[in-house]
Design a protein around this motif. Structure first.
Motif, PDB file in Angstrom:
ATOM      1  N   UNK A  32      59.130  39.173  41.858  1.00  0.00           N
ATOM      2  CA  UNK A  32      57.695  38.948  41.677  1.00  0.00           C
ATOM      3  C   UNK A  32      57.137  39.952  40.679  1.00  0.00           C
ATOM      4  N   UNK A  33      56.185  39.516  39.880  1.00  0.00           N
ATOM      5  CA  UNK A  33      55.485  40.467  39.012  1.00  0.00           C
ATOM      6  C   UNK A  33      54.057  39.988  38.765  1.00  0.00           C
ATOM      7  N   UNK A  34      53.187  40.945  38.473  1.00  0.00           N
ATOM      8  CA  UNK A  34      51.794  40.660  38.160  1.00  0.00           C
ATOM      9  C   UNK A  34      51.605  40.706  36.659  1.00  0.00           C
ATOM     10  N   UNK A  35      51.126  39.614  36.083  1.00  0.00           N
ATOM     11  CA  UNK A  35      50.766  39.621  34.676  1.00  0.00           C
ATOM     12  C   UNK A  35      49.319  40.088  34.562  1.00  0.00           C
ATOM     13  N   UNK A  36      49.125  41.224  33.888  1.00  0.00           N
ATOM     14  CA  UNK A  36      47.793  41.794  33.714  1.00  0.00           C
ATOM     15  C   UNK A  36      47.325  41.436  32.315  1.00  0.00           C
ATOM     16  N   UNK A  37      46.601  40.331  32.224  1.00  0.00           N
ATOM     17  CA  UNK A  37      46.106  39.849  30.939  1.00  0.00           C
ATOM     18  C   UNK A  37      44.622  39.565  31.031  1.00  0.00           C
ATOM     19  N   UNK A  38      44.183  38.481  30.408  1.00  0.00           N
ATOM     20  CA  UNK A  38      42.783  38.091  30.546  1.00  0.00           C
ATOM     21  C   UNK A  38      42.462  37.808  32.010  1.00  0.00           C
ATOM     22  N   UNK A  83      44.449  38.033  36.169  1.00  0.00           N
ATOM     23  CA  UNK A  83      45.553  38.572  36.951  1.00  0.00           C
ATOM     24  C   UNK A  83      46.320  37.401  37.539  1.00  0.00           C
ATOM     25  N   UNK A  84      47.618  37.306  37.236  1.00  0.00           N
ATOM     26  CA  UNK A  84      48.419  36.170  37.678  1.00  0.00           C
ATOM     27  C   UNK A  84      49.740  36.640  38.262  1.00  0.00           C
ATOM     28  N   UNK A 103      38.142  48.180  34.659  1.00  0.00           N
ATOM     29  CA  UNK A 103      37.853  48.101  36.093  1.00  0.00           C
ATOM     30  C   UNK A 103      39.066  47.632  36.890  1.00  0.00           C
ATOM     31  N   UNK A 104      39.791  46.669  36.352  1.00  0.00           N
ATOM     32  CA  UNK A 104      40.975  46.169  37.063  1.00  0.00           C
ATOM     33  C   UNK A 104      42.075  47.219  37.119  1.00  0.00           C
ATOM     34  N   UNK A 105      42.350  47.854  35.987  1.00  0.00           N
ATOM     35  CA  UNK A 105      43.448  48.822  35.957  1.00  0.00           C
ATOM     36  C   UNK A 105      43.172  50.025  36.853  1.00  0.00           C
ATOM     37  N   UNK A 106      41.978  50.590  36.766  1.00  0.00           N
ATOM     38  CA  UNK A 106      41.711  51.781  37.579  1.00  0.00           C
ATOM     39  C   UNK A 106      41.673  51.424  39.066  1.00  0.00           C
ATOM     40  N   UNK A 107      41.277  50.209  39.383  1.00  0.00           N
ATOM     41  CA  UNK A 107      41.256  49.806  40.789  1.00  0.00           C
ATOM     42  C   UNK A 107      42.678  49.589  41.311  1.00  0.00           C
ATOM     43  N   UNK A 108      43.515  48.925  40.538  1.00  0.00           N
ATOM     44  CA  UNK A 108      44.903  48.714  40.952  1.00  0.00           C
ATOM     45  C   UNK A 108      45.623  50.041  41.156  1.00  0.00           C
ATOM     46  N   UNK A 140      45.145  45.933  48.607  1.00  0.00           N
ATOM     47  CA  UNK A 140      45.170  45.938  50.071  1.00  0.00           C
ATOM     48  C   UNK A 140      44.246  44.911  50.717  1.00  0.00           C
ATOM     49  N   UNK A 141      43.334  44.335  49.917  1.00  0.00           N
ATOM     50  CA  UNK A 141      42.379  43.370  50.477  1.00  0.00           C
ATOM     51  C   UNK A 141      42.348  42.121  49.620  1.00  0.00           C
ATOM     52  N   UNK A 142      42.203  40.972  50.252  1.00  0.00           N
ATOM     53  CA  UNK A 142      42.088  39.719  49.504  1.00  0.00           C
ATOM     54  C   UNK A 142      40.629  39.350  49.249  1.00  0.00           C
ATOM     55  N   UNK A 143      39.723  40.284  49.517  1.00  0.00           N
ATOM     56  CA  UNK A 143      38.294  40.029  49.321  1.00  0.00           C
ATOM     57  C   UNK A 143      37.700  40.922  48.240  1.00  0.00           C
ATOM     58  N   UNK A 144      38.544  41.502  47.424  1.00  0.00           N
ATOM     59  CA  UNK A 144      38.086  42.391  46.363  1.00  0.00           C
ATOM     60  C   UNK A 144      37.587  41.554  45.182  1.00  0.00           C
ATOM     61  N   UNK A 145      36.340  41.791  44.753  1.00  0.00           N
ATOM     62  CA  UNK A 145      35.752  41.006  43.670  1.00  0.00           C
ATOM     63  C   UNK A 145      36.380  41.328  42.314  1.00  0.00           C
ATOM     64  N   UNK A 146      36.841  42.577  42.157  1.00  0.00           N
ATOM     65  CA  UNK A 146      37.449  42.977  40.887  1.00  0.00           C
ATOM     66  C   UNK A 146      38.874  42.444  40.783  1.00  0.00           C
ATOM     67  N   UNK A 147      39.595  42.460  41.895  1.00  0.00           N
ATOM     68  CA  UNK A 147      40.994  42.045  41.925  1.00  0.00           C
ATOM     69  C   UNK A 147      41.098  40.726  42.676  1.00  0.00           C
ATOM     70  N   UNK A 148      41.253  39.658  41.942  1.00  0.00           N
ATOM     71  CA  UNK A 148      41.217  38.321  42.544  1.00  0.00           C
ATOM     72  C   UNK A 148      42.568  37.848  43.043  1.00  0.00           C
ATOM     73  N   UNK A 149      43.610  38.624  42.814  1.00  0.00           N
ATOM     74  CA  UNK A 149      44.973  38.203  43.131  1.00  0.00           C
ATOM     75  C   UNK A 149      45.677  39.256  43.971  1.00  0.00           C
TER      76      UNK A 149
END
Length: 530
Positions: free
Chosen positions: A494-500, A502-503, A457-462, A474-483
Motif C-alpha cells: 500500500x502507498x499514499x500518493x500525495x498529489x493534488x 490524497x489517494x 496543510x496536508x504535509x504538516x498534518x500527516x 488516526x481519524x477518518x473525520x479529518x477535514x484536511x486529510x480525506x484519506x
C-alpha cells in the motif's frame, strides 16, 4: 509570552520570540552547542560532550554551518549547534519532539533557517529540533587502525550526540524525551535508516520518517581508508597513519578541504564517494559494524513506526547534475548501472545490462527524444529501487507499521524544478520538504486555499500526526486529510500518493521494480558492501 531564558545542562540560553505561519508566536533558540568544538586533536574524531558556560548564552541567531565546499553561511569547523523551536517553555504538558536531519549527500547542507524555517511545523503543537553535523572529510574520514580514534562515521556520531542532548534537555523546552521522531530527507533519510540500525542510537527515538533516501542507496556509501590519497594531495610524504593523522589535524581547514575536494569526482553520480558512511571495524564505540542489508533482513534494528517514500521524479535532480556538471553532456552509459552491481565497465555483461536498461526505458529511442524517460530511469536506479526494497524488508521483519508514500504534488513550492528550469510535470528530489519548512525559495505570499497552502496543510498534518500517534491518519473525520493512509501489508504494498489529492494505491512502479530486481538476480553478483 515569558522571558526567553531556559536552563540546559551546560548553562542558560536566551532565545527570541518569532511568528509562525498562522501569525502566532513561538520561542526560537538557535546556535546552542551540543558538543565540544571538534578542533585540533578532536578533528575527525567522535564528538565529545559540550563544556559548561557562565552567564547567559545568546541563542537568537543561526550557528555556524559545518565547513563544506557549497555552504555559504559562516561555515566553520566549530559548527556542532542545535536549534529548538517550541510554543511553550518549561510547561507541564510535554509535546512530541520532531528531530530533523538535513540532506546534502553527506557533503554539504546545514540546518540554517533560511532553508529549514520552522514556521509551518510549529503550528501543529510539536517541538521542532534541527542541528548541524560534520560533512565530507571532517565527518567521514576513516583509518584502519582503530587505536588512532578515527574509525569513521564521525558525522553520524554527531547525530547520536545531538539526540542525547535532546534526551537531557528537551523537557525544559516542553518537549517529551519519550516521544521523539527522527525525520530527514536524502542523506537525512539515509541517516534515519542508519540510526535505526546503530546500537549507539538505542532508546534515543521512537518513530522515524525517511524521505527520499535510505541506508541501501548507493550514494549513501563511502570508501574506507582514503587517508593516503588525501596525504598525497597535501604533499605529506609519510606512509605512517599516525604521522599522517597528526599532520591532517594541523593543516588549515581551507587546505584540507581543497585537497579532499580533489578526490571527489564532481560528477559523483553512480560512483562511490571517498567520504561517507561506512561499516566500521567492530568495537564498543562503533556506530555501524555490520552491513545494513544484513541487519535489516535479519530484523536486528530498532523497530519503530516508520514512514518511507520518494518524489515522483527524483531523477530530475540527477539529470540536472549531469547536464550542469559535465558541460550539458548527459553521459547515459556512465550513469545507467549502479556501481552496486559490481560490473566491470566495458565488459560483455556490462554492455548487455546497459542494452537491457535502455530498451526498458527508451525502447530503442534516442533518450533525448523524451526527457521524462530519463527522469524515470534516474528516479528508479538512484533512489526508488533501494527505498522500495528497504520498505518491504522493514515491513517484513519489523513489528511496527511501515507507511509508504509517493509525493507527486507540483506547485510553485517545488523549488528544485525551477532551479533546473524543468517544465515537465512531477516532483523533483527535495521538492517535498518545501511543504514542511518555510524557505527562501517559497513565494512571499501563499494564498489560503491555493494548491500550495493545501499542500502545506496536508504535509504538516500527516507528519505531525505520525509524531503524535504513530499513525499519520488516526481519524477518518479529518477535514484536511480525506484519506486513511494504510501501512504495508503482507503481499500488499500500500502507498499514499500525495498529489493534488490524497489517494491510496498499491505497488508504485511495479513493472520497473520487478525489472530491476530481476536484473540484479540475473547478474548473480552480490551488492557492493560499505
Amino acid at each position: 509570552m515569558s522571558d526567553c531564558v531556559v536552563n540546559v545542562r551546560e548553562g542558560k540560553v536566551r532565545g527570541k520570540i518569532s511568528t509562525d505561519f498562522e501569525g502566532n508566536h513561538f520561542y526560537s533558540f538557535q546556535g546552542i552547542p551540543y558538543a565540544k568544538p571538534p578542533l585540533g586533536n578532536l578533528r575527525f574524531k567522535a564528538p565529545e560532550p559540550p563544556e559548561k558556560w557562565n552567564g547567559i548564552l545568546d541563542a537568537t541567531e543561526n550557528g555556524n554551518e559545518c565547513y563544506a565546499r557549497n555552504n555559504t553561511y559562516s561555515r566553520s569547523e566549530d559548527c556542532l549547534f542545535i536549534n529548538v523551536f517550541t510554543k511553550e517553555i518549561q510547561a507541564k504538558r510535554l509535546r512530541p519532539v520532531m528531530f530533523w536531519i538535513h540532506g546534502g549527500g553527506f557533503t554539504t547542507g546545514s540546518s540554517h533557517s533560511v532553508i529549514y524555517g520552522p514556521e509551518y511545523l510549529v503550528t501543529q503543537d510539536v517541538v521542532l529540533v534541527t542541528f548541524n553535523y560534520r560533512l565530507g572529510v571532517l565527518g567521514f574520514l576513516s583509518l584502519e587502525d582503530i587505536t588512532l580514534g578515527v574509525p569513521g562515521n564521525a558525522g553520524l556520531k554527531d547525530m547520536v550526540m545531538a539526540l542525547q542532548w535532546v534526551q537531557s534537555n528537551i523537557r525544559d523546552f516542553s518537549g517529551d524525551p519519550n516521544n521523539v521522531t527522527i525525520f530527514g530527507e536524502s542523506a537525512g533519510g539515509a541517516s534515519v535508516n542508519l540510526l535505526m540500525l546503530s546500537p549507539m542510537a538505542k532508546g534515543l527515538f521512537h518513530k522515524a520518517i525517511a524521505q527520499s533516501g535510505c541506508a541501501l542507496n548507493g550514494w549513501a556509501r563511502g570508501k574506507k581508508h582514503s587517508i593516503h590519497l588525501l596525504a598525497e594531495k597535501l604533499g605529506i610524504e609519510s606512509t605512517n597513519d599516525r604521522v599522517i593523522l597528526e599532520q591532517l589535524q594541523k593543516v588549515s581547514i581551507e587546505d584540507l578541504s581543497n585537497a579532499a575536494n580533489k578526490l571527489v569526482d564532481p560528477f559523483y553520480v553512480g560512483k562511490i564517494r571517498p567520504f561517507g558512511p561506512i561499516v566500521e571495524i567492530k568495537s564498543p564505540k562503533s556506530f555501524l559494524s555490520e552491513e545494513p542489508i544484513n541487519l535489516i533482513k535479519s530484523g536486528r534494528y530498532h523497530k519503530v513506526p516508520l514512514i518511507m517514500g520518494y518524489c515522483s521524479r527524483e531523477g530530475i535532480f540527477v539529470y540536472g547534475m549531469c547536464t550542469t556538471t559535465k558541460g550539458s553532456h548527459l553521459l547515459i552509459d556512465e550513469t545507467i548501472i549502479p556501481y552496486s552491481m559490481n560490473l566491470r565497465i566495458g565488459s560483455d555483461q556490462y554492455n548487455s545490462v546497459v542494452s537491457s536498461i535502455k530498451k526498458f526505458y527508451f525502447n530503442d529511442r534516442d533518450p533525448s527524444e523524451n526527457k521524462d524517460d530519463i527522469y524515470r530511469l534516474y528516479t528508479d536506479n538512484f533512489f526508488l529501487l533501494d527505498i522500495y526494497n528497504s520498505a518491504r524488508y522493514f515491513s517484513e521483519t519489523g513489528n511496527s507499521p511501515t507507511y509508504f508514500y509517493r509525493f507527486s504534488l507540483d506547485t510553485a513550492l517545488n523549488f528544485m524544478k525551477s532551479l533546473y528550469d524543468i517544465e515537465e510535470p512531477g516532483a523533483c528530489h527535495a521538492d517535498e520538504f518545501s511543504y514542511l519548512f518555510k524557505n527562501g525559495f517559497a513565494p512571499e505570499d501563499i494564498e489560503p486555499e491555493s494548491s500550495e497552502y493545501v499542500g502545506i496543510q496536508r504535509m504538516i498534518k500527516l507528519w505531525t500526526n505520525f509524531a503524535k500517534y504513530g499513525n499519520p491518519t488516526p481519524s477518518n473525520k479529518d477535514k484536511v486529510l480525506s484519506t486513511i493512509w494504510k501501512p504495508l501489508e503482507p503481499q500488499r504494498f500500500n502507498y499514499l500518493n500525495i498529489g493534488d489529492d490524497l489517494e491510496m494505491k498499491i505497488d508504485p512502479e511495479r513493472n520497473a521494480m520487478d525489472f530491476w530486481n530481476n536484473l540484479y538476480k540475473e547478474t548473480s553478483v552480490p551488492k557492493a558492501k560499505l
